[in-house]
Design an enzyme around this catalytic site. Structure first.
Site, PDB file in Angstrom:
ATOM      1  N   CYS A   2       9.424 -50.967  -5.500  1.00  0.00           N
ATOM      2  CA  CYS A   2      10.087 -50.266  -4.419  1.00  0.00           C
ATOM      3  C   CYS A   2      11.372 -51.025  -4.127  1.00  0.00           C
ATOM      4  O   CYS A   2      11.573 -52.108  -4.666  1.00  0.00           O
ATOM      5  CB  CYS A   2       9.251 -50.279  -3.144  1.00  0.00           C
ATOM      6  SG  CYS A   2       7.629 -49.519  -3.303  1.00  0.00           S
ATOM      7  N   ARG A  27      14.811 -48.110  -8.159  1.00  0.00           N
ATOM      8  CA  ARG A  27      13.553 -48.859  -8.036  1.00  0.00           C
ATOM      9  C   ARG A  27      12.397 -47.992  -7.528  1.00  0.00           C
ATOM     10  O   ARG A  27      11.260 -48.445  -7.458  1.00  0.00           O
ATOM     11  CB  ARG A  27      13.726 -50.040  -7.077  1.00  0.00           C
ATOM     12  CG  ARG A  27      14.768 -51.031  -7.508  1.00  0.00           C
ATOM     13  CD  ARG A  27      14.839 -52.181  -6.522  1.00  0.00           C
ATOM     14  NE  ARG A  27      13.585 -52.875  -6.419  1.00  0.00           N
ATOM     15  CZ  ARG A  27      13.176 -53.820  -7.249  1.00  0.00           C
ATOM     16  NH1 ARG A  27      13.945 -54.199  -8.229  1.00  0.00           N
ATOM     17  NH2 ARG A  27      12.009 -54.399  -7.086  1.00  0.00           N
ATOM     18  N   TRP A  74       8.177 -46.328  -4.338  1.00  0.00           N
ATOM     19  CA  TRP A  74       7.575 -45.859  -5.589  1.00  0.00           C
ATOM     20  C   TRP A  74       6.095 -46.103  -5.369  1.00  0.00           C
ATOM     21  O   TRP A  74       5.618 -47.241  -5.422  1.00  0.00           O
ATOM     22  CB  TRP A  74       8.122 -46.670  -6.752  1.00  0.00           C
ATOM     23  CG  TRP A  74       7.533 -46.299  -8.055  1.00  0.00           C
ATOM     24  CD1 TRP A  74       6.513 -46.937  -8.709  1.00  0.00           C
ATOM     25  CD2 TRP A  74       7.910 -45.207  -8.882  1.00  0.00           C
ATOM     26  NE1 TRP A  74       6.254 -46.298  -9.888  1.00  0.00           N
ATOM     27  CE2 TRP A  74       7.085 -45.239 -10.026  1.00  0.00           C
ATOM     28  CE3 TRP A  74       8.863 -44.191  -8.772  1.00  0.00           C
ATOM     29  CZ2 TRP A  74       7.188 -44.302 -11.047  1.00  0.00           C
ATOM     30  CZ3 TRP A  74       8.962 -43.268  -9.794  1.00  0.00           C
ATOM     31  CH2 TRP A  74       8.142 -43.335 -10.910  1.00  0.00           C
ATOM     32  N   ASN A 100       7.207 -54.179  -0.909  1.00  0.00           N
ATOM     33  CA  ASN A 100       7.276 -53.886  -2.337  1.00  0.00           C
ATOM     34  C   ASN A 100       6.234 -54.767  -3.014  1.00  0.00           C
ATOM     35  O   ASN A 100       6.321 -55.990  -2.929  1.00  0.00           O
ATOM     36  CB  ASN A 100       8.686 -54.216  -2.862  1.00  0.00           C
ATOM     37  CG  ASN A 100       8.750 -54.243  -4.376  1.00  0.00           C
ATOM     38  OD1 ASN A 100       7.997 -53.540  -5.042  1.00  0.00           O
ATOM     39  ND2 ASN A 100       9.639 -55.055  -4.912  1.00  0.00           N
ATOM     40  N   GLY A 101       5.249 -54.142  -3.650  1.00  0.00           N
ATOM     41  CA  GLY A 101       4.219 -54.937  -4.325  1.00  0.00           C
ATOM     42  C   GLY A 101       2.861 -54.287  -4.132  1.00  0.00           C
ATOM     43  O   GLY A 101       2.768 -53.114  -3.766  1.00  0.00           O
ATOM     44  N   GLU A 477       4.472 -47.615 -33.218  1.00  0.00           N
ATOM     45  CA  GLU A 477       5.307 -47.677 -32.020  1.00  0.00           C
ATOM     46  C   GLU A 477       6.644 -48.360 -32.334  1.00  0.00           C
ATOM     47  O   GLU A 477       7.697 -47.933 -31.837  1.00  0.00           O
ATOM     48  CB  GLU A 477       4.552 -48.400 -30.897  1.00  0.00           C
ATOM     49  CG  GLU A 477       5.319 -48.637 -29.614  1.00  0.00           C
ATOM     50  CD  GLU A 477       5.824 -47.379 -28.904  1.00  0.00           C
ATOM     51  OE1 GLU A 477       5.435 -46.258 -29.290  1.00  0.00           O
ATOM     52  OE2 GLU A 477       6.642 -47.513 -27.984  1.00  0.00           O
ATOM     53  N   LYS A 481      10.238 -46.519 -31.736  1.00  0.00           N
ATOM     54  CA  LYS A 481      11.340 -47.089 -30.932  1.00  0.00           C
ATOM     55  C   LYS A 481      12.637 -47.028 -31.730  1.00  0.00           C
ATOM     56  O   LYS A 481      13.680 -46.657 -31.213  1.00  0.00           O
ATOM     57  CB  LYS A 481      11.069 -48.544 -30.523  1.00  0.00           C
ATOM     58  CG  LYS A 481      10.043 -48.783 -29.451  1.00  0.00           C
ATOM     59  CD  LYS A 481      10.441 -48.357 -28.061  1.00  0.00           C
ATOM     60  CE  LYS A 481      10.097 -46.934 -27.789  1.00  0.00           C
ATOM     61  NZ  LYS A 481       8.886 -46.547 -27.191  1.00  0.00           N
ATOM     62  N   GLU A 484      13.991 -43.316 -32.288  1.00  0.00           N
ATOM     63  CA  GLU A 484      14.483 -42.536 -31.150  1.00  0.00           C
ATOM     64  C   GLU A 484      15.785 -43.062 -30.563  1.00  0.00           C
ATOM     65  O   GLU A 484      16.551 -42.288 -30.010  1.00  0.00           O
ATOM     66  CB  GLU A 484      13.409 -42.390 -30.072  1.00  0.00           C
ATOM     67  CG  GLU A 484      13.018 -43.674 -29.391  1.00  0.00           C
ATOM     68  CD  GLU A 484      11.957 -43.475 -28.317  1.00  0.00           C
ATOM     69  OE1 GLU A 484      11.891 -42.398 -27.714  1.00  0.00           O
ATOM     70  OE2 GLU A 484      11.196 -44.423 -28.080  1.00  0.00           O
ATOM     71  N   HIS A 500      -0.364 -46.100 -51.825  1.00  0.00           N
ATOM     72  CA  HIS A 500      -0.759 -44.714 -52.081  1.00  0.00           C
ATOM     73  C   HIS A 500       0.420 -43.754 -51.985  1.00  0.00           C
ATOM     74  O   HIS A 500       0.228 -42.559 -51.775  1.00  0.00           O
ATOM     75  CB  HIS A 500      -1.891 -44.331 -51.122  1.00  0.00           C
ATOM     76  CG  HIS A 500      -3.097 -45.196 -51.326  1.00  0.00           C
ATOM     77  ND1 HIS A 500      -4.072 -44.910 -52.245  1.00  0.00           N
ATOM     78  CD2 HIS A 500      -3.434 -46.399 -50.785  1.00  0.00           C
ATOM     79  CE1 HIS A 500      -4.978 -45.871 -52.245  1.00  0.00           C
ATOM     80  NE2 HIS A 500      -4.606 -46.794 -51.357  1.00  0.00           N
ATOM     81  N   LYS A 597      13.227 -37.672 -20.730  1.00  0.00           N
ATOM     82  CA  LYS A 597      12.220 -38.641 -20.285  1.00  0.00           C
ATOM     83  C   LYS A 597      10.842 -37.995 -20.167  1.00  0.00           C
ATOM     84  O   LYS A 597       9.858 -38.570 -20.571  1.00  0.00           O
ATOM     85  CB  LYS A 597      12.649 -39.249 -18.949  1.00  0.00           C
ATOM     86  CG  LYS A 597      11.730 -40.369 -18.472  1.00  0.00           C
ATOM     87  CD  LYS A 597      11.896 -41.635 -19.274  1.00  0.00           C
ATOM     88  CE  LYS A 597      10.901 -42.714 -18.916  1.00  0.00           C
ATOM     89  NZ  LYS A 597      10.673 -43.660 -20.008  1.00  0.00           N
TER      90      LYS A 597
HETATM   91  C1  F6R Z   1       8.931 -42.685 -26.502  1.00  0.00           C
HETATM   92  C2  F6R Z   1       8.534 -41.914 -25.331  1.00  0.00           C
HETATM   93  C3  F6R Z   1       7.779 -40.672 -25.527  1.00  0.00           C
HETATM   94  C4  F6R Z   1       6.690 -40.525 -24.448  1.00  0.00           C
HETATM   95  C5  F6R Z   1       5.995 -39.144 -24.563  1.00  0.00           C
HETATM   96  C6  F6R Z   1       4.861 -39.007 -23.589  1.00  0.00           C
HETATM   97  O1  F6R Z   1       9.616 -43.849 -26.166  1.00  0.00           O
HETATM   98  O2  F6R Z   1       8.836 -42.281 -24.224  1.00  0.00           O
HETATM   99  O3  F6R Z   1       7.227 -40.592 -26.810  1.00  0.00           O
HETATM  100  O4  F6R Z   1       5.769 -41.539 -24.625  1.00  0.00           O
HETATM  101  O5  F6R Z   1       6.941 -38.145 -24.333  1.00  0.00           O
HETATM  102  O6  F6R Z   1       5.314 -39.145 -22.277  1.00  0.00           O
HETATM  103  P1  F6R Z   1       4.318 -39.450 -21.098  1.00  0.00           P
HETATM  104  O7  F6R Z   1       3.752 -40.785 -21.317  1.00  0.00           O
HETATM  105  O8  F6R Z   1       5.165 -39.362 -19.864  1.00  0.00           O
HETATM  106  O9  F6R Z   1       3.256 -38.391 -21.127  1.00  0.00           O
END
Ligand code: F6R
Length: 602
Positions: A2, A27, A74, A100-101, A477, A481, A484, A500, A597
């Site tokens: 927060c 935040r 938050w 905050n915490g 993963e 990263k 993307e 394979h 996002k």
């Molecule tokens: C990759 C990324 C996406 C999310 C995916 C699911 O860095 O952020 O692959 O992980 O869109 O999103 P959530 O977790 O919000 O359901």
């Protein structure tokens, strides 16, 4: 996470606070509130919503007084609504505070205070603190002493701003495991979670350390130890950040800031779930058929969970990408099924659809979520929060490692409930998990060499990430990263799969990133590294055994730890590498092309 801003001086406090809150909105932004004091009376306005809307709706800028505190929330305990917004007050309405915490032991304290006749308005852990100070005030000689005594009873993390009508010339700010910094002005002083909140007025700052509190008046500031009550000498520093830099705490991008926030975020995930993990584990212990559903990075967390559940609790969950689950598994879901949905945002369309399907078929649904009050938490029967705080960068970083933390806690507790692993080993693993934040800090120290590596590799076309066992999801993963944010083609795969097919793609200089912790398949991955090297691949190995250095072009040394916890730490260098490759290729890692996002459509 927060945001807190406090002001005392000659300006209208509300103006300074509203500006500060806007700068702290990154935040947290689900609700906000302000308390000001004028003529010995507190004025409080607060509600759910964004700061601009609340400023208009609640008339923040019309609040009287020249001292006050603001908060942007938050949510962690209690859904985002008007009552749970901060400030929270005691029964007398003379103490108001923002927080905050996470207070770990708030349930016990609340019970105790209820028995003593206190009345609670909200569902927050924060309100407990106001009542506890009120209680201590009955037997203390001063407000400061009462505050200190109350705070010594808290377990968990807290940054606090406190105002008390009985002392019209001052504000109190406290720090323990959540950030807080003082801004030193002329005839005015400030305090905030982060420098940008007051940088417009002063660049002279005093950073509080854990378990310290500050008393600020217009013309003075004092810092004391929470434990001893004694004055602590502090130095005033001058920051040379621009406002934009300051918002990202000096980092050029939110993604890098969020990568560096991981030790704190993991600590919060542990604190925030310690009190409830047992009851959730007891509930899920009843189910034999377990599905884990998620997308993207959250899906990779689900894959790690599979290994944790298998190894510790001897339960083998079926991990499905939610977009597949919703069309493929309907007939297998019934009242004897548990579905664990992992979603940072709590708003991913495919994951929500999978959860709804599960509920419709009578299954129990556990959600592991970052955003409090999001749709997933409303669909689920029960929820565990990851407590990572808002993640602004599109690429998931701290929300992934906190998902892994919560899943590790859950697997350990499940094994305890079921008696499927040696209790002593489980205790050790739990202790090691609480040390993971420090291990992540050590992994972060590789940043400079990873930046150099990125410089060398920035024009390569394809990357391969290989792992075995619990490191396969880390390979996936790491590759995600890179794809993307750098737009370089990358594949993550089980190292055993190389022969394979994919081996045909290896030629001189193609980077192969091997995730190679000590563990039962260490020797196997060493062979895979050798076979890639023989095809001219450029080997980057991540592991704890120095012998990797001899067979790799680059060796990133990780601290020793239980193999089951390596996914939380080993992903960190891969996040950093992807970040620097993205920046060196001229991309904006915070806003990768074509991506959003949260994916709220199928
Ligand atoms: C990759 C990324 C996406 C999310 C995916 C699911 O860095 O952020 O692959 O992980 O869109 O999103 P959530 O977790 O919000 O359901």
């Amino acid at each position: 996470m927060c945001g807190i801003i406090g002001y005392i001086g000659d300006r209208p406090a509300c103006e300074v606070i509203v500006k500060g809150l806007k700068r702290l909105e990154y935040r947290g932004y689900d609700s906000a509130g302000i308390v000001t004091e004028d003529g010995g009376r507190l004025y409080i306005r607060k509600g759910a919503g964004r700061i601009d809307d609340l400023t208009e709706k609640l008339g923040f800028l019309e609040m009287p007084g020249k001292r006050g505190i603001g908060h942007t929330r938050w949510a962690t305990h209690g859904i985002p609504n008007d009552i749970n917004a901060h400030p929270q007050t005691d029964c007398t309405g003379r103490i108001a505070l923002v927080h905050n915490g996470i207070i770990e032991n708030y349930r016990e304290l609340r019970e105790e205070l209820l028995r003593r006749g206190h009345h609670f308005d909200s569902d927050t852990d924060t309100e407990v603190i106001a009542h506890l100070i009120e209680e201590e005030l009955k037997s203390s000689g001063s407000f400061e002493e009462a505050m200190r005594r109350a705070l010594l009873r808290l377990k968990g993390s807290f940054a606090l701003g406190i105002v008390y009508t009985g002392e019209p010339d001052r504000l109190y700010f406290v720090r323990n495991e959540s950030p807080l910094v003082l801004g030193i002005g002329d005839g005015e002083n400030f305090a905030a979670s982060d420098v940008p909140a007051f940088l417009e007025y002063t660049n002279r700052v005093v950073f509080l350390d854990d378990r310290e509190y500050a008393i600020i008046t217009r013309n003075s500031w004092t810092v004391k130890s929470l434990d001893s009550g004694e004055v602590v000498e502090k130095t005033v520093q001058e920051v040379e950040w621009t406002l934009e830099m300051a918002e990202k705490a000096g980092y050029p991008h939110f993604m890098l800031k969020e990568i560096h926030e991981q030790p704190r975020a993991i600590r919060d995930a542990i604190h925030g779930n310690a009190g409830i993990i047992r009851s959730v584990a007891e509930e899920i212990a009843k189910y034999d058929r377990i599905f884990i559903v998620a997308m993207g990075t959250s899906y990779h967390a689900g894959l790690v969970a599979k290994y944790l559940f298998q190894r510790l609790a001897k339960k083998v969950p079926i991990v499905e990408d939610a977009s597949e689950f919703r069309y493929e598994f309907e007939e297998l879901v019934d009242g004897n099924t548990l579905v664990i949905a992992i979603t940072q945002s709590g708003e991913t369309a495919d994951t929500l659809a999978a959860m709804k399907l599960a509920r419709r078929k009578g299954a129990k649904v556990l959600a592991i979520v970052n955003v409090v009050g999001s749709m997933a938490t409303r669909i689920a029967d029960f929820t565990l929060y990851t407590h990572a705080g808002p993640e602004i960068g599109v690429a998931a970083t701290k929300t992934y490692t906190t998902q892994l933390t919560v899943l590790a806690m859950l697997a350990i507790e499940l094994a305890r409930v079921l008696g499927t692993a040696d209790q002593e080993y489980l205790d050790e693993l739990e202790a090691e998990l609480s040390a993971v934040p420090e291990l992540v800090e050590r992994a972060l120290r590789h940043e400079a060499s990873l930046r150099e590596l990125a410089e060398e590799l920035k024009d390569r076309r394809d990357f391969f990430y290989i792992g075995r066992g619990i490191s396969v999801p880390t390979a996936l993963e790491g590759a995600l990263k890179l794809k993307e944010i750098s737009y370089i083609h990358a594949e993550g795969l089980s190292a055993g799969e190389l022969k394979h097919g994919p081996l045909a793609l290896l030629e001189d200089g193609v980077p192969v990133v091997a995730i190679a912790p000590s563990g039962k398949t260490f020797d196997k991955i060493v062979s895979n590294i050798e076979e890639s090297r023989a095809r001219g691949a450029f080997i980057i190995s991540i592991g704890d055994r120095e012998e990797l250095g001899r067979i790799s072009d680059v060796f990133v040394q990780m601290p020793e730890m239980d193999e089951l916890l390596t996914p939380i730490v080993y992903i960190v260098p891969l996040q950093i590498l992807a970040y620097h490759l993205s920046v060196l290729r001229g991309n904006d890692p915070d806003k990768p092309r074509n991506l959003a996002k949260s994916v709220t459509v199928e």
